[in-house]
Design a protein around this motif. Structure first.
Motif, mmCIF file in Angstrom:
data_model
loop_
_atom_site.group_PDB
_atom_site.id
_atom_site.type_symbol
_atom_site.label_atom_id
_atom_site.label_comp_id
_atom_site.label_asym_id
_atom_site.label_seq_id
_atom_site.Cartn_x
_atom_site.Cartn_y
_atom_site.Cartn_z
ATOM 1 N N ALA A 163 32.719 3.404 -51.357
ATOM 2 C CA ALA A 163 31.770 4.222 -50.602
ATOM 3 C C ALA A 163 30.466 4.400 -51.376
ATOM 4 O O ALA A 163 29.374 4.388 -50.790
ATOM 5 C CB ALA A 163 32.380 5.576 -50.264
ATOM 6 N N ALA A 164 30.556 4.537 -52.690
ATOM 7 C CA ALA A 164 29.340 4.666 -53.503
ATOM 8 C C ALA A 164 28.525 3.387 -53.433
ATOM 9 O O ALA A 164 27.294 3.428 -53.294
ATOM 10 C CB ALA A 164 29.705 4.983 -54.948
ATOM 11 N N SER A 165 29.198 2.264 -53.499
ATOM 12 C CA SER A 165 28.506 0.981 -53.453
ATOM 13 C C SER A 165 27.876 0.703 -52.093
ATOM 14 O O SER A 165 26.728 0.274 -52.002
ATOM 15 C CB SER A 165 29.487 -0.138 -53.809
ATOM 16 N N SER A 166 28.625 0.986 -51.037
ATOM 17 C CA SER A 166 28.135 0.696 -49.684
ATOM 18 C C SER A 166 27.341 1.842 -49.083
ATOM 19 O O SER A 166 26.711 1.678 -48.036
ATOM 20 C CB SER A 166 29.309 0.365 -48.767
ATOM 21 N N ARG A 167 27.402 3.015 -49.759
ATOM 22 C CA ARG A 167 26.708 4.205 -49.265
ATOM 23 C C ARG A 167 27.172 4.539 -47.850
ATOM 24 O O ARG A 167 26.385 4.861 -46.975
ATOM 25 C CB ARG A 167 25.196 4.016 -49.311
ATOM 26 N N SER A 168 28.494 4.468 -47.665
ATOM 27 C CA SER A 168 29.067 4.589 -46.326
ATOM 28 C C SER A 168 29.359 6.020 -45.876
ATOM 29 O O SER A 168 29.638 6.232 -44.700
ATOM 30 C CB SER A 168 30.355 3.758 -46.238
#
Length: 168
Positions: free
Chosen positions: A7-12
């Protein structure tokens, strides 16, 4: 861990996006980001298990940064997250084994040099066991459950004790 880092990487998710933005805007160093991830994944508590989890995550993040200098911990790819899981699980299994055998080594009057050598051998064995088990798990299930990860750790602990039983 996996979902939070993805989620941090994709900013989801909005909450994780705000958390990432706050870290990026604060001028946080790589160590600051690693500490923030440890805090996010395992908030402070007082139990030995909680301390072990925090320690294992800190070790895993450190190993990942050593293996990949300049890595952006807030934008990890799936392979990076799996590598982090590998480091984390190996560290956590080693913590559990060392905690369990500490008293046995003390009561067996094993020379300190021998005890340190045995611990090193066990840690190397654990790294190898966890890497193989995680590779198999990843091949069978690209999104393993927490229970599957716990089972992997329990099996690694059990196997380590079986292999090193006579050395204790």
């Amino acid at each position: 861990m996996f979902s939070m880092l993805s989620a941090a990487s994709s900013r989801s998710t909005p909450a994780i996006s705000q958390w990432v933005d706050a870290l990026r805007n604060s001028g946080a160093t790589a160590d600051d980001v690693a500490n923030a991830i440890v805090q996010e994944l395992s908030p402070p508590g007082g139990s030995a298990d909680e301390e072990s989890l925090r320690d294992s995550m800190a070790v895993a993040l450190s190993e990942l940064m050593q293996a990949n200098p300049g890595i952006d911990l807030l934008s990890l790819g799936q392979d990076d997250i799996w590598a982090l899981m590998d480091f984390f699980l190996a560290a956590e299994v080693a913590n559990r084994v060392c905690f369990d055998i500490g008293q046995a080594l003390e009561s067996a009057n094993v020379e300190p040099v021998v005890a340190v050598q045995r611990e090193r051998e066990m840690r190397e064995f654990i790294k190898s066991e966890v890497k193989a088990a995680l590779r198999d798990l990843h091949a069978a299930n690209p999104n393993p459950s927490r229970a599957q990860m716990e089972n992997l750790m329990q099996e690694a602990v059990k196997t380590t004790f079986q292999v090193f039983e006579g050395a204790l």
